[in-house]
Design a protein around this motif. Structure first.
Motif, PDB file in Angstrom:
ATOM      1  N   LEU A 127       3.607 -20.213 -15.899  1.00 52.91           N
ATOM      2  CA  LEU A 127       5.477 -20.168 -15.458  1.00 52.91           C
ATOM      3  C   LEU A 127       5.777 -19.290 -15.079  1.00 52.91           C
ATOM      4  O   LEU A 127       6.354 -18.359 -14.406  1.00 52.91           O
ATOM      5  CB  LEU A 127       5.839 -21.496 -15.945  1.00 52.91           C
ATOM      6  N   ASP A 128       6.163 -18.248 -15.842  1.00 53.85           N
ATOM      7  CA  ASP A 128       6.856 -17.206 -16.319  1.00 53.85           C
ATOM      8  C   ASP A 128       5.942 -16.213 -15.132  1.00 53.85           C
ATOM      9  O   ASP A 128       6.372 -15.426 -14.190  1.00 53.85           O
ATOM     10  CB  ASP A 128       6.299 -16.252 -17.875  1.00 53.85           C
ATOM     11  N   GLN A 129       4.789 -16.272 -14.757  1.00 50.47           N
ATOM     12  CA  GLN A 129       3.958 -15.445 -14.184  1.00 50.47           C
ATOM     13  C   GLN A 129       3.732 -16.061 -12.606  1.00 50.47           C
ATOM     14  O   GLN A 129       3.700 -14.700 -11.701  1.00 50.47           O
ATOM     15  CB  GLN A 129       2.351 -15.789 -14.732  1.00 50.47           C
ATOM     16  N   LYS A 130       4.133 -17.858 -12.683  1.00 51.28           N
ATOM     17  CA  LYS A 130       4.180 -17.484 -11.066  1.00 51.28           C
ATOM     18  C   LYS A 130       5.541 -17.274 -10.702  1.00 51.28           C
ATOM     19  O   LYS A 130       5.977 -17.162  -9.432  1.00 51.28           O
ATOM     20  CB  LYS A 130       3.875 -19.612 -11.420  1.00 51.28           C
ATOM     21  N   ILE A 131       6.413 -18.083 -11.717  1.00 49.64           N
ATOM     22  CA  ILE A 131       7.553 -17.189 -11.597  1.00 49.64           C
ATOM     23  C   ILE A 131       7.812 -15.394 -11.335  1.00 49.64           C
ATOM     24  O   ILE A 131       9.164 -15.179 -10.076  1.00 49.64           O
ATOM     25  CB  ILE A 131       8.854 -17.437 -12.556  1.00 49.64           C
ATOM     26  N   ILE A 132       7.467 -14.775 -11.862  1.00 49.91           N
ATOM     27  CA  ILE A 132       7.576 -13.692 -10.969  1.00 49.91           C
ATOM     28  C   ILE A 132       7.142 -13.220  -9.361  1.00 49.91           C
ATOM     29  O   ILE A 132       7.384 -13.133  -8.654  1.00 49.91           O
ATOM     30  CB  ILE A 132       7.078 -12.244 -12.321  1.00 49.91           C
ATOM     31  N   ARG A 133       5.768 -14.385  -9.009  1.00 51.15           N
ATOM     32  CA  ARG A 133       5.211 -14.087  -7.807  1.00 51.15           C
ATOM     33  C   ARG A 133       5.816 -14.716  -7.132  1.00 51.15           C
ATOM     34  O   ARG A 133       6.234 -14.580  -6.231  1.00 51.15           O
ATOM     35  CB  ARG A 133       4.357 -14.642  -8.540  1.00 51.15           C
ATOM     36  N   ILE A 134       6.903 -15.484  -6.972  1.00 54.99           N
ATOM     37  CA  ILE A 134       7.785 -16.707  -6.901  1.00 54.99           C
ATOM     38  C   ILE A 134       9.140 -15.722  -6.144  1.00 54.99           C
ATOM     39  O   ILE A 134       8.965 -15.743  -4.681  1.00 54.99           O
ATOM     40  CB  ILE A 134       7.816 -17.868  -6.408  1.00 54.99           C
ATOM     41  N   GLN A 135       9.367 -15.104  -7.313  1.00 53.06           N
ATOM     42  CA  GLN A 135      10.542 -14.080  -7.025  1.00 53.06           C
ATOM     43  C   GLN A 135       9.878 -12.938  -6.138  1.00 53.06           C
ATOM     44  O   GLN A 135      10.819 -12.746  -4.729  1.00 53.06           O
ATOM     45  CB  GLN A 135      10.658 -13.716  -7.999  1.00 53.06           C
ATOM     46  N   ARG A 136       8.511 -12.724  -6.023  1.00 51.35           N
ATOM     47  CA  ARG A 136       8.468 -11.549  -5.111  1.00 51.35           C
ATOM     48  C   ARG A 136       8.715 -11.923  -3.543  1.00 51.35           C
ATOM     49  O   ARG A 136       8.611 -11.274  -2.915  1.00 51.35           O
ATOM     50  CB  ARG A 136       7.261 -10.718  -5.392  1.00 51.35           C
ATOM     51  N   ILE A 137       8.143 -13.369  -3.474  1.00 48.46           N
ATOM     52  CA  ILE A 137       7.644 -13.952  -1.866  1.00 48.46           C
ATOM     53  C   ILE A 137       8.646 -14.046  -1.537  1.00 48.46           C
ATOM     54  O   ILE A 137       8.908 -13.789  -0.416  1.00 48.46           O
ATOM     55  CB  ILE A 137       7.101 -15.052  -1.878  1.00 48.46           C
ATOM     56  N   ALA A 138       9.618 -14.500  -2.583  1.00 47.07           N
ATOM     57  CA  ALA A 138      11.296 -14.937  -1.832  1.00 47.07           C
ATOM     58  C   ALA A 138      11.688 -13.532  -1.734  1.00 47.07           C
ATOM     59  O   ALA A 138      12.543 -13.507  -0.260  1.00 47.07           O
ATOM     60  CB  ALA A 138      12.427 -15.837  -2.812  1.00 47.07           C
ATOM     61  N   GLY A 139      11.741 -12.339  -2.359  1.00 51.01           N
ATOM     62  CA  GLY A 139      12.372 -11.293  -1.863  1.00 51.01           C
ATOM     63  C   GLY A 139      12.260 -10.362  -0.447  1.00 51.01           C
ATOM     64  O   GLY A 139      12.184  -9.967  -0.005  1.00 51.01           O
ATOM     65  N   LYS A 140      10.392 -10.425  -0.119  1.00 50.27           N
ATOM     66  CA  LYS A 140      10.082 -10.089   0.563  1.00 50.27           C
ATOM     67  C   LYS A 140      10.558 -10.942   2.390  1.00 50.27           C
ATOM     68  O   LYS A 140      10.944 -10.454   3.389  1.00 50.27           O
ATOM     69  CB  LYS A 140       8.328 -10.680   1.071  1.00 50.27           C
ATOM     70  N   PHE A 141      11.027 -12.566   2.253  1.00 48.43           N
ATOM     71  CA  PHE A 141      11.655 -12.815   3.054  1.00 48.43           C
ATOM     72  C   PHE A 141      12.670 -12.938   3.304  1.00 48.43           C
ATOM     73  O   PHE A 141      13.611 -12.085   4.188  1.00 48.43           O
ATOM     74  CB  PHE A 141      11.815 -14.355   2.654  1.00 48.43           C
ATOM     75  N   GLU A 142      13.371 -11.897   2.311  1.00 50.73           N
ATOM     76  CA  GLU A 142      15.045 -11.613   2.310  1.00 50.73           C
ATOM     77  C   GLU A 142      15.307 -10.051   2.929  1.00 50.73           C
ATOM     78  O   GLU A 142      15.827 -10.051   3.429  1.00 50.73           O
ATOM     79  CB  GLU A 142      15.619 -11.338   1.080  1.00 50.73           C
ATOM     80  N   GLN A 143      13.568  -9.178   3.161  1.00 49.48           N
ATOM     81  CA  GLN A 143      13.690  -8.294   3.094  1.00 49.48           C
ATOM     82  C   GLN A 143      13.382  -8.139   4.586  1.00 49.48           C
ATOM     83  O   GLN A 143      13.771  -7.533   5.427  1.00 49.48           O
ATOM     84  CB  GLN A 143      12.416  -7.237   2.664  1.00 49.48           C
ATOM     85  N   TRP A 144      12.701  -9.437   4.924  1.00 43.67           N
ATOM     86  CA  TRP A 144      12.536  -8.868   6.725  1.00 43.67           C
ATOM     87  C   TRP A 144      13.326  -9.875   7.400  1.00 43.67           C
ATOM     88  O   TRP A 144      13.382  -9.801   8.600  1.00 43.67           O
ATOM     89  CB  TRP A 144      11.022 -10.178   6.316  1.00 43.67           C
ATOM     90  N   LEU A 145      14.090 -11.021   7.257  1.00 47.25           N
ATOM     91  CA  LEU A 145      14.969 -12.044   7.694  1.00 47.25           C
ATOM     92  C   LEU A 145      16.307 -10.680   8.172  1.00 47.25           C
ATOM     93  O   LEU A 145      16.148 -10.670   9.347  1.00 47.25           O
ATOM     94  CB  LEU A 145      16.195 -12.547   6.636  1.00 47.25           C
ATOM     95  N   PRO A 146      16.995  -9.795   7.527  1.00 52.17           N
ATOM     96  CA  PRO A 146      17.288  -8.535   8.283  1.00 52.17           C
ATOM     97  C   PRO A 146      16.537  -7.764   9.322  1.00 52.17           C
ATOM     98  O   PRO A 146      17.302  -7.205  10.824  1.00 52.17           O
ATOM     99  CB  PRO A 146      17.796  -7.860   7.326  1.00 52.17           C
TER     100      PRO A 146
END
Length: 178
Positions: free
Chosen positions: A49-68
């Motif tokens: 779960l710790d590893q998956k949390i890190i990966r999902i946070q990266r994906i969320a970060g990509k969405f947050e970067q791409w949206l603007p």
């Protein structure tokens, strides 16, 4: 109130862990030692779960970067026409990502039910699962926002192209296409 059933693969794991625990008890190990495989399984799942949390946070970060960036394209003159998702591939890719995240959510809940059925309580596991589910939910919201921004951008860009085409036809005296 009974808990919802777990998936077939989780049920097989649950049965295997129960069998191992019974076997260890039947050979004379005290219950606390016979319970070690369950403890190890929980520890392993917490690391996963710790590893998956890190990966999902990266994906969320990509969405947050791409949206603007997408919103910026929608506001710039010539750039408005550069990013049109005509075949909907970007939105479909985001949809696949969202559905994968929802599958992960389902698996996370299944594993939680499995440990409940084993009678094993772990505050660390509960905390990680809550964090994981929260990150999945916020990532899915970001993904939906991204899909909406892409649709808005595409609609605006296509309207601009249609207006240009109508203006060009009016200028050349060509009949509008039906």
């Amino acid at each position: 109130m009974s808990s919802p059933p777990v998936s077939d693969s989780t049920r097989r794991l649950l049965d295997a862990v129960r069998k191992l625990e019974r076997t260890l008890q039947s050979v004379g190990l005290p219950r606390i030692l016979a319970r070690l495989p369950v403890c190890w399984l929980c520890w392993h799942y917490c690391r996963t779960l710790d590893q998956k949390i890190i990966r999902i946070q990266r994906i969320a970060g990509k969405f947050e970067q791409w949206l603007p960036a997408i919103r910026a394209y929608a506001g710039e003159g010539a750039a408005q026409l550069e990013l049109i998702d005509v075949d909907l591939s970007m939105r479909n890719d985001i949809e696949v990502t969202k559905s994968t995240m929802w599958e992960l959510r389902s698996h996370c809940l299944d594993i939680g039910r499995m440990f409940d059925q084993l009678g094993y309580q772990s505050p660390g596991l509960r905390r990680r699962q809550a964090q994981f589910l929260q990150i999945l939910e916020s990532s899915c919201v970001s993904a939906c926002t991204m899909q909406d921004a892409l649709a808005e951008h595409d609609n605006a860009a296509l309207a601009m192209l249609r207006a240009r085409q109508a203006l060009e036809r009016a200028r050349t005296g060509e009949a509008p296409a039906v």
